[in-house]
Every structure is written in C-alpha cells, then in structure tokens.
Scaffold this motif. Sequence first.
Motif, PDB file in Angstrom:
ATOM      1  N   ASN A 104     -52.139 -18.861  18.061  1.00 54.25           N
ATOM      2  CA  ASN A 104     -53.125 -19.549  18.907  1.00 54.25           C
ATOM      3  C   ASN A 104     -52.516 -20.832  19.483  1.00 54.25           C
ATOM      4  N   ALA A 105     -51.319 -20.686  20.056  1.00 51.75           N
ATOM      5  CA  ALA A 105     -50.578 -21.832  20.595  1.00 51.75           C
ATOM      6  C   ALA A 105     -50.175 -21.521  22.038  1.00 51.75           C
ATOM      7  N   PRO A 106     -51.139 -21.506  22.978  1.00 54.73           N
ATOM      8  CA  PRO A 106     -50.842 -21.113  24.360  1.00 54.73           C
ATOM      9  C   PRO A 106     -49.854 -22.029  25.082  1.00 54.73           C
ATOM     10  N   ALA A 107     -49.719 -23.258  24.612  1.00 55.32           N
ATOM     11  CA  ALA A 107     -48.794 -24.187  25.263  1.00 55.32           C
ATOM     12  C   ALA A 107     -47.339 -23.729  25.156  1.00 55.32           C
ATOM     13  N   TRP A 108     -47.048 -22.830  24.199  1.00 56.16           N
ATOM     14  CA  TRP A 108     -45.690 -22.319  24.034  1.00 56.16           C
ATOM     15  C   TRP A 108     -45.353 -21.223  25.047  1.00 56.16           C
ATOM     16  N   LEU A 109     -46.376 -20.569  25.598  1.00 56.80           N
ATOM     17  CA  LEU A 109     -46.132 -19.387  26.426  1.00 56.80           C
ATOM     18  C   LEU A 109     -45.291 -19.660  27.669  1.00 56.80           C
ATOM     19  N   PRO A 110     -45.514 -20.759  28.431  1.00 59.10           N
ATOM     20  CA  PRO A 110     -44.701 -20.972  29.641  1.00 59.10           C
ATOM     21  C   PRO A 110     -43.199 -21.041  29.368  1.00 59.10           C
ATOM     22  N   LYS A 111     -42.799 -21.754  28.320  1.00 62.41           N
ATOM     23  CA  LYS A 111     -41.367 -21.872  28.014  1.00 62.41           C
ATOM     24  C   LYS A 111     -40.778 -20.518  27.624  1.00 62.41           C
ATOM     25  N   LEU A 112     -41.495 -19.777  26.791  1.00 62.02           N
ATOM     26  CA  LEU A 112     -41.018 -18.462  26.373  1.00 62.02           C
ATOM     27  C   LEU A 112     -40.957 -17.500  27.556  1.00 62.02           C
ATOM     28  N   THR A 113     -41.939 -17.612  28.450  1.00 58.22           N
ATOM     29  CA  THR A 113     -41.959 -16.773  29.653  1.00 58.22           C
ATOM     30  C   THR A 113     -40.772 -17.083  30.546  1.00 58.22           C
ATOM     31  N   PHE A 114     -40.434 -18.364  30.666  1.00 60.10           N
ATOM     32  CA  PHE A 114     -39.269 -18.755  31.469  1.00 60.10           C
ATOM     33  C   PHE A 114     -37.990 -18.132  30.911  1.00 60.10           C
ATOM     34  N   PHE A 115     -37.781 -18.247  29.608  1.00 62.97           N
ATOM     35  CA  PHE A 115     -36.564 -17.686  29.017  1.00 62.97           C
ATOM     36  C   PHE A 115     -36.535 -16.163  29.159  1.00 62.97           C
ATOM     37  N   PHE A 116     -37.690 -15.532  28.999  1.00 64.66           N
ATOM     38  CA  PHE A 116     -37.732 -14.074  29.084  1.00 64.66           C
ATOM     39  C   PHE A 116     -37.390 -13.600  30.486  1.00 64.66           C
ATOM     40  N   HIS A 117     -38.048 -14.165  31.502  1.00 71.19           N
ATOM     41  CA  HIS A 117     -37.821 -13.706  32.872  1.00 71.19           C
ATOM     42  C   HIS A 117     -36.569 -14.324  33.503  1.00 71.19           C
ATOM     43  N   LEU A 141     -45.324 -24.866  33.240  1.00 69.86           N
ATOM     44  CA  LEU A 141     -44.503 -25.763  32.422  1.00 69.86           C
ATOM     45  C   LEU A 141     -44.820 -27.225  32.725  1.00 69.86           C
ATOM     46  N   LEU A 142     -45.061 -27.536  33.995  1.00 69.81           N
ATOM     47  CA  LEU A 142     -45.451 -28.900  34.349  1.00 69.81           C
ATOM     48  C   LEU A 142     -46.795 -29.246  33.719  1.00 69.81           C
ATOM     49  N   MET A 143     -47.692 -28.274  33.667  1.00 64.15           N
ATOM     50  CA  MET A 143     -49.020 -28.514  33.103  1.00 64.15           C
ATOM     51  C   MET A 143     -48.962 -28.851  31.613  1.00 64.15           C
ATOM     52  N   VAL A 144     -47.980 -28.276  30.896  1.00 67.76           N
ATOM     53  CA  VAL A 144     -47.862 -28.570  29.464  1.00 67.76           C
ATOM     54  C   VAL A 144     -46.863 -29.691  29.191  1.00 67.76           C
ATOM     55  N   GLY A 145     -46.294 -30.279  30.260  1.00 67.81           N
ATOM     56  CA  GLY A 145     -45.419 -31.440  30.111  1.00 67.81           C
ATOM     57  C   GLY A 145     -43.965 -31.141  29.821  1.00 67.81           C
ATOM     58  N   ASP A 146     -43.549 -29.888  29.977  1.00 64.93           N
ATOM     59  CA  ASP A 146     -42.142 -29.538  29.728  1.00 64.93           C
ATOM     60  C   ASP A 146     -41.381 -29.646  31.049  1.00 64.93           C
ATOM     61  N   VAL A 147     -40.963 -30.856  31.369  1.00 66.93           N
ATOM     62  CA  VAL A 147     -40.352 -31.141  32.659  1.00 66.93           C
ATOM     63  C   VAL A 147     -38.993 -30.454  32.796  1.00 66.93           C
ATOM     64  N   GLU A 148     -38.177 -30.487  31.756  1.00 69.00           N
ATOM     65  CA  GLU A 148     -36.833 -29.919  31.831  1.00 69.00           C
ATOM     66  C   GLU A 148     -36.878 -28.426  32.132  1.00 69.00           C
ATOM     67  N   CYS A 149     -37.688 -27.693  31.378  1.00 68.55           N
ATOM     68  CA  CYS A 149     -37.779 -26.254  31.626  1.00 68.55           C
ATOM     69  C   CYS A 149     -38.443 -25.959  32.969  1.00 68.55           C
ATOM     70  N   ALA A 150     -39.334 -26.846  33.401  1.00 66.50           N
ATOM     71  CA  ALA A 150     -40.015 -26.642  34.686  1.00 66.50           C
ATOM     72  C   ALA A 150     -39.018 -26.631  35.831  1.00 66.50           C
ATOM     73  N   VAL A 151     -38.086 -27.586  35.840  1.00 68.10           N
ATOM     74  CA  VAL A 151     -37.117 -27.627  36.939  1.00 68.10           C
ATOM     75  C   VAL A 151     -36.079 -26.514  36.794  1.00 68.10           C
ATOM     76  N   ARG A 152     -35.778 -26.116  35.562  1.00 66.77           N
ATOM     77  CA  ARG A 152     -34.870 -24.973  35.383  1.00 66.77           C
ATOM     78  C   ARG A 152     -35.519 -23.695  35.913  1.00 66.77           C
ATOM     79  N   ALA A 153     -36.832 -23.595  35.741  1.00 65.52           N
ATOM     80  CA  ALA A 153     -37.539 -22.411  36.236  1.00 65.52           C
ATOM     81  C   ALA A 153     -37.491 -22.342  37.753  1.00 65.52           C
TER      82      ALA A 153
END
Length: 290
Positions: A104-117, A141-153
């Motif tokens: 029940n940790a939806p904030a993790w999904l964007p980062k995992l989705t980025f690595f997967f795709h 990723l921007l919505m959950v505050g993960d700036v580094e992964c957001a720009v990598r995406a």
Amino acid sequence: VSTKALIKNLTKQDILKAPRLADERMIWTLRFMNGCLAYLFCTNATLMPLVACRMIEISLEYGYSPDSAMGFGVFGCSQYNVLQDIEEAYKWAKMSLLFPEIFNAPAWLPKLTFFFHGFTSIWKEPIQASCDVLLKTHQDLLMVGDVECAVRATFTHCRQSLFAGNNLATIDKDCISATSKMKELTQIHSYLAHASHHLIIIKLIGKSSKNNQFEAFSGIFSKMIRNEDDLLQHALTTGKTGVAQAIQFNRLFLAVYFKRYDEAAQMAKLYKSHTLVPLIDVYHTFYQGL
C-alpha cells in the motif's frame, strides 16, 4: 547466479505471506542501499547488480519492505546485462511493480515504472509503447518529489522516441522542453547526456546548431563546456562513463547515417560499454557491423 537460485520459484503469493521487515537496523540498511543504487547509476553501474542481490538476500532473511522493490527491479536489469537472460529480466522487473500494491505504497510506483519501461520492458514489448508511459511517469515522479528520476524519465523518453522512429520535429520540441525542465530543477548530470542526444536531432532535421547548446548551464560550468568536444573531455576526466558512452554512440550513429564510414569505424573502436544501458550496446553492435 546464487541469488537467482534463491528466488527461482518465488511468487507474488510468497511475498504476500512472507513476514514484513521489522528489524530497524535492516530497514535503514535497505533504505541506504536503495540510495546507493541512484549514486552508482551515475558513477559505477557495474556494482548495481551486487547491491541488488544483497537487498534481495536481506529481504529473504529478515522480511520484505517497500525498499525491496528496487532490489528486484535492478536485479531484473542485471539478468539481461550480466547473464543475457531476457525472460528472467522481464519476470523480476515486472515483479518489482507489485510491491506498491502489496505494501500500500503508491508513491513507489512511478520510480519502479520508470526503471521497468526505461530499461527492461523494451526487450519484450514494442519500444513505441514505452515512450508515452515514460512521459506520464515523468509527471508522476514530480508529483511524489523524485526530481532526479523525473528528469531521467524525460531524457529516456526523448532518446527512445528516436529509436522508435517518432517524428523528429516533435522530438526536438520534447528535447527543448526537457532542457528547460532540467535547468529549472538544476539537474546537471542528466542534462549532459541529454545535450548530446539533442544534437543528434538537430543535425538530422538540418536545424542550425550555431547557438551554444550548453548556454543554459554556462554559469555552472563557467563557460568551460562550449561544445560536444568539451563535454566529452569533461565526462572522461570526471569519470562520467555513461555520458561518454552516450556521446561516442551518438557520433557513431551520425557518422553511419551521413555515410562517413571511416569516421564511423573510428567511433566504433572508441565506444565503451556502460552497464545498465544495454539498448545502446545493441545499437552499437548493429552499426559497428555495418
């Protein structure tokens, strides 16, 4: 290989039934190792599979936590990078996407989705399918505050759009938008590789490149990086192997495209692989063969 044997028959149901990580020391150990993965991605990606294996081993021994997901995601990448096993790579990277639901940790999904795709799904699914997903993932990723992964995406979206055969003018606009976002968020490392990729698009569409592509970050670099040659030298002297790899491949690609085959042969010899970016390695092998 030993970690692969440990989880050979592991299923989602096994993870659901397994104990949750309760040892405070191990919780922080996994969290620290998760942070190390982001650092190693930029500095020494060859160590990432070792960290991922250790994260899985800790999870099996002490229990699972949301941080375990990145261990499985990177382990999946390593199955292709190290063992050239596409089926196993896809299986374990796909498994990592289940952890946000399990915990029940939806904030993790964007980062995992980025690595997967960004690194794994392309070996089993059409590369075109990943482009739009990566663009949406950038916003998530921007919505959950993960700036580094957001720009990598967004950088990965631009790069894979080229490989997917998307419209070059559209990719150019996406690259300009990505540069603006990287400047706004001061994400220098991602911009270095992105700038070289954008130069490919500029040259392919015949657009003038007389303006300094690095002007947006000129203050940060004290105007020492004025062109791609300066960027390559900076990457080589500072150990940014991924950036150097990207530049060397980009030059090889353009040399083949414009039929400068002697130059292409030289570029092929200079190219050095950087673990966890195997897609470029495959294209390098293809163009080197040509």
